[in-house]
Design an enzyme around this catalytic site. Structure first.
Site, PDB file in Angstrom:
ATOM      1  N   LYS A  63      80.743  13.996  13.553  1.00  0.00           N
ATOM      2  CA  LYS A  63      80.995  12.587  13.867  1.00  0.00           C
ATOM      3  C   LYS A  63      80.228  12.149  15.118  1.00  0.00           C
ATOM      4  O   LYS A  63      79.534  11.133  15.111  1.00  0.00           O
ATOM      5  CB  LYS A  63      82.504  12.344  14.089  1.00  0.00           C
ATOM      6  CG  LYS A  63      83.374  12.751  12.907  1.00  0.00           C
ATOM      7  CD  LYS A  63      84.851  12.480  13.159  1.00  0.00           C
ATOM      8  CE  LYS A  63      85.461  13.306  14.285  1.00  0.00           C
ATOM      9  NZ  LYS A  63      85.565  14.753  14.003  1.00  0.00           N
ATOM     10  N   ARG A  73      93.345   8.322  13.985  1.00  0.00           N
ATOM     11  CA  ARG A  73      93.679   9.682  13.547  1.00  0.00           C
ATOM     12  C   ARG A  73      95.074   9.778  12.961  1.00  0.00           C
ATOM     13  O   ARG A  73      95.474  10.860  12.527  1.00  0.00           O
ATOM     14  CB  ARG A  73      93.623  10.606  14.760  1.00  0.00           C
ATOM     15  CG  ARG A  73      92.350  11.403  14.904  1.00  0.00           C
ATOM     16  CD  ARG A  73      92.484  12.179  16.187  1.00  0.00           C
ATOM     17  NE  ARG A  73      91.758  13.401  16.228  1.00  0.00           N
ATOM     18  CZ  ARG A  73      90.533  13.526  16.729  1.00  0.00           C
ATOM     19  NH1 ARG A  73      89.883  12.483  17.181  1.00  0.00           N
ATOM     20  NH2 ARG A  73      89.982  14.711  16.778  1.00  0.00           N
ATOM     21  N   ARG A  85      78.910  25.118  19.580  1.00  0.00           N
ATOM     22  CA  ARG A  85      78.556  23.822  20.187  1.00  0.00           C
ATOM     23  C   ARG A  85      78.481  23.872  21.713  1.00  0.00           C
ATOM     24  O   ARG A  85      79.252  24.524  22.370  1.00  0.00           O
ATOM     25  CB  ARG A  85      79.606  22.778  19.801  1.00  0.00           C
ATOM     26  CG  ARG A  85      79.431  21.489  20.609  1.00  0.00           C
ATOM     27  CD  ARG A  85      80.245  20.362  20.128  1.00  0.00           C
ATOM     28  NE  ARG A  85      81.658  20.661  20.065  1.00  0.00           N
ATOM     29  CZ  ARG A  85      82.537  19.845  19.486  1.00  0.00           C
ATOM     30  NH1 ARG A  85      82.124  18.726  18.929  1.00  0.00           N
ATOM     31  NH2 ARG A  85      83.802  20.175  19.463  1.00  0.00           N
ATOM     32  N   ARG A 143      83.243  23.018  25.512  1.00  0.00           N
ATOM     33  CA  ARG A 143      84.550  22.376  25.667  1.00  0.00           C
ATOM     34  C   ARG A 143      85.677  23.400  25.692  1.00  0.00           C
ATOM     35  O   ARG A 143      85.634  24.389  24.971  1.00  0.00           O
ATOM     36  CB  ARG A 143      84.774  21.391  24.505  1.00  0.00           C
ATOM     37  CG  ARG A 143      84.312  19.993  24.846  1.00  0.00           C
ATOM     38  CD  ARG A 143      84.207  19.109  23.657  1.00  0.00           C
ATOM     39  NE  ARG A 143      85.388  19.095  22.806  1.00  0.00           N
ATOM     40  CZ  ARG A 143      85.496  18.357  21.711  1.00  0.00           C
ATOM     41  NH1 ARG A 143      84.504  17.568  21.357  1.00  0.00           N
ATOM     42  NH2 ARG A 143      86.578  18.388  20.986  1.00  0.00           N
ATOM     43  N   ARG A 193      93.794  22.183  15.708  1.00  0.00           N
ATOM     44  CA  ARG A 193      93.093  20.913  15.462  1.00  0.00           C
ATOM     45  C   ARG A 193      92.927  20.670  13.957  1.00  0.00           C
ATOM     46  O   ARG A 193      93.074  19.546  13.488  1.00  0.00           O
ATOM     47  CB  ARG A 193      91.740  20.918  16.175  1.00  0.00           C
ATOM     48  CG  ARG A 193      91.870  20.700  17.675  1.00  0.00           C
ATOM     49  CD  ARG A 193      90.671  21.216  18.447  1.00  0.00           C
ATOM     50  NE  ARG A 193      89.433  20.482  18.171  1.00  0.00           N
ATOM     51  CZ  ARG A 193      88.230  20.913  18.529  1.00  0.00           C
ATOM     52  NH1 ARG A 193      88.101  22.072  19.157  1.00  0.00           N
ATOM     53  NH2 ARG A 193      87.167  20.185  18.273  1.00  0.00           N
TER      54      ARG A 193
HETATM   55  P1  AP5 Z   1      79.808  17.207  16.497  1.00  0.00           P
HETATM   56  O1  AP5 Z   1      78.915  16.068  16.164  1.00  0.00           O
HETATM   57  O2  AP5 Z   1      80.092  17.482  17.917  1.00  0.00           O
HETATM   58  O3  AP5 Z   1      81.168  17.112  15.639  1.00  0.00           O
HETATM   59  P2  AP5 Z   1      82.433  16.149  15.775  1.00  0.00           P
HETATM   60  O4  AP5 Z   1      82.845  15.780  14.391  1.00  0.00           O
HETATM   61  O5  AP5 Z   1      82.131  15.033  16.714  1.00  0.00           O
HETATM   62  O6  AP5 Z   1      83.447  17.192  16.351  1.00  0.00           O
HETATM   63  P3  AP5 Z   1      84.516  17.106  17.529  1.00  0.00           P
HETATM   64  O7  AP5 Z   1      84.968  18.525  17.745  1.00  0.00           O
HETATM   65  O8  AP5 Z   1      83.987  16.376  18.709  1.00  0.00           O
HETATM   66  O9  AP5 Z   1      85.629  16.338  16.854  1.00  0.00           O
HETATM   67  P4  AP5 Z   1      87.087  16.384  17.226  1.00  0.00           P
HETATM   68  O10 AP5 Z   1      87.588  15.363  16.278  1.00  0.00           O
HETATM   69  O11 AP5 Z   1      87.747  17.700  17.164  1.00  0.00           O
HETATM   70  O12 AP5 Z   1      87.067  16.084  18.792  1.00  0.00           O
HETATM   71  P5  AP5 Z   1      87.403  14.808  19.637  1.00  0.00           P
HETATM   72  O13 AP5 Z   1      86.569  14.839  20.823  1.00  0.00           O
HETATM   73  O14 AP5 Z   1      87.413  13.581  18.783  1.00  0.00           O
HETATM   74  O15 AP5 Z   1      79.188  18.512  15.806  1.00  0.00           O
HETATM   75  C1  AP5 Z   1      79.766  19.793  15.977  1.00  0.00           C
HETATM   76  C2  AP5 Z   1      78.651  20.855  16.105  1.00  0.00           C
HETATM   77  O16 AP5 Z   1      77.949  20.961  14.870  1.00  0.00           O
HETATM   78  C3  AP5 Z   1      77.588  20.510  17.154  1.00  0.00           C
HETATM   79  O17 AP5 Z   1      77.199  21.696  17.799  1.00  0.00           O
HETATM   80  C4  AP5 Z   1      76.429  19.918  16.335  1.00  0.00           C
HETATM   81  O18 AP5 Z   1      75.174  20.148  16.960  1.00  0.00           O
HETATM   82  C5  AP5 Z   1      76.571  20.655  15.017  1.00  0.00           C
HETATM   83  N1  AP5 Z   1      76.207  19.828  13.858  1.00  0.00           N
HETATM   84  C6  AP5 Z   1      76.516  18.511  13.657  1.00  0.00           C
HETATM   85  N2  AP5 Z   1      76.046  18.087  12.464  1.00  0.00           N
HETATM   86  C7  AP5 Z   1      75.454  19.171  11.882  1.00  0.00           C
HETATM   87  C8  AP5 Z   1      74.804  19.373  10.621  1.00  0.00           C
HETATM   88  N3  AP5 Z   1      74.670  18.370   9.706  1.00  0.00           N
HETATM   89  N4  AP5 Z   1      74.315  20.601  10.348  1.00  0.00           N
HETATM   90  C9  AP5 Z   1      74.461  21.624  11.233  1.00  0.00           C
HETATM   91  N5  AP5 Z   1      75.054  21.498  12.456  1.00  0.00           N
HETATM   92  C10 AP5 Z   1      75.562  20.282  12.770  1.00  0.00           C
HETATM   93  O19 AP5 Z   1      88.930  15.083  20.009  1.00  0.00           O
HETATM   94  C11 AP5 Z   1      89.296  16.128  20.896  1.00  0.00           C
HETATM   95  C12 AP5 Z   1      90.796  16.063  21.190  1.00  0.00           C
HETATM   96  O20 AP5 Z   1      91.110  14.792  21.821  1.00  0.00           O
HETATM   97  C13 AP5 Z   1      91.720  16.097  19.963  1.00  0.00           C
HETATM   98  O21 AP5 Z   1      91.992  17.419  19.565  1.00  0.00           O
HETATM   99  C14 AP5 Z   1      92.962  15.363  20.510  1.00  0.00           C
HETATM  100  O22 AP5 Z   1      93.723  16.207  21.352  1.00  0.00           O
HETATM  101  C15 AP5 Z   1      92.364  14.269  21.375  1.00  0.00           C
HETATM  102  N6  AP5 Z   1      92.114  13.014  20.634  1.00  0.00           N
HETATM  103  C16 AP5 Z   1      90.892  12.419  20.424  1.00  0.00           C
HETATM  104  N7  AP5 Z   1      91.030  11.288  19.716  1.00  0.00           N
HETATM  105  C17 AP5 Z   1      92.367  11.144  19.455  1.00  0.00           C
HETATM  106  C18 AP5 Z   1      93.131  10.172  18.751  1.00  0.00           C
HETATM  107  N8  AP5 Z   1      92.538   9.126  18.141  1.00  0.00           N
HETATM  108  N9  AP5 Z   1      94.479  10.355  18.683  1.00  0.00           N
HETATM  109  C19 AP5 Z   1      95.081  11.402  19.286  1.00  0.00           C
HETATM  110  N10 AP5 Z   1      94.414  12.363  19.973  1.00  0.00           N
HETATM  111  C20 AP5 Z   1      93.060  12.241  20.064  1.00  0.00           C
END
Ligand code: AP5
Ligand code: ZN
Length: 215
Positions: A13, A86, A125, A159, A170
């Protein structure tokens, strides 16, 4: 246009949101990034948020909806919602916020990736602490070891929640609380599905094809 990127942790994402910022001039609203900024602020709220995030659980709806409300009130010419909504409560709140401001949700892009690939993506990552560029040990390493390609910073970080234990929680949170949004947006006629296992350029192409043409 306003779009939601929906998918499990590590689906790509953030990676695709950054490309849409560059390609389409949209504003990325990542609640994960906002919460990480809040936790490094050193406030009591930040400390509580950090504990919840490190366990891999969801932060309360109230906190994240408040963050989004604040950002939307600043205005902008199209948003990418990355990691929000979410929960069904967050989805309802977003609908109400968009209605209030006269904005329309154009599409919800579901990025499908299987669990095994998610583990590889999350454990490999790292991110630039200065400009936010996202890298991966195998699929997207920096050109020079330890130096960000985009801004030259040497502040490359992993992270705290990118370990197998937190990832298990997660994923469970995603399937329990977030995956019902797939049906919710399908019923509203907004859902587009892309194959998140394809390489980054192919995923970007699939997303572009799913969105309305740029004006
Ligand atoms: P990346 O693009 O970083 O993936 P992502 O989907 O953004 O993953 P996140 O881990 O950031 O999502 P998340 O939902 O767990 O975390 P968030 O910060 O939102 O890609 C991942 C890796 O793969 C990278 O190394 C990239 O280079 C590689 N890659 C990407 N595309 C690729 C491809 N096509 N092929 C190969 N490699 C690829 O949330 C973190 C925490 O915050 C949550 O656990 C929660 O505690 C809190 N939180 C955030 N939002 C909310 C909400 N709305 N409500 C409640 N709690 C929340
Ligand atoms: Zn950088």
């Amino acid at each position: 246009i306003n779009i939601i990127l929906l998918g499990p942790p590590g689906a790509g994402k953030g990676t695709q949101a950054r490309r849409l910022v560059d390609d389409r001039g949209l504003v990325q609203l990542s609640t994960g990034d906002m919460l990480r900024a809040a936790r490094s602020s050193g406030t009591e709220m930040g400390r509580r948020v950090a504990e919840v995030m490190d366990r891999g659980e969801l932060v309360t709806d109230e906190i994240v909806i408040g963050l989004i409300r604040e950002k939307l009130s600043e205005g902008g010419n199209g948003f990418i919602f990355d990691g929000f909504p979410r929960t069904l409560a967050q989805a309802d709140a977003l609908g109400a916020l968009l209605d209030e401001t006269g904005m329309v949700l154009d599409a919800v892009v579901e990025m499908q990736v299987d669990d095994q690939a998610l583990v590889r993506r999350i454990t490999g990552r790292y991110t630039c602490g200065n400009c936010g560029e996202v890298y991966h040990d195998d699929t997207k390493p920096t050109a020079r070891p330890g130096v960000c390609d985009v801004c030259g910073s040497t502040d490359l970080r992993r992270r705290a929640d990118d370990n197998e234990d937190s990832l298990k929680t997660r994923l469970l949170e995603y399937y329990k609380k977030t995956s019902p949004l797939i049906g919710y947006y399908h019923a509203k006629g907004k859902l587009k599905v892309v194959d998140g296992l394809a390489d980054m350029d192919q995923v970007a192409g699939q997303i572009a094809a799913a969105l309305p043409m740029p004006q």
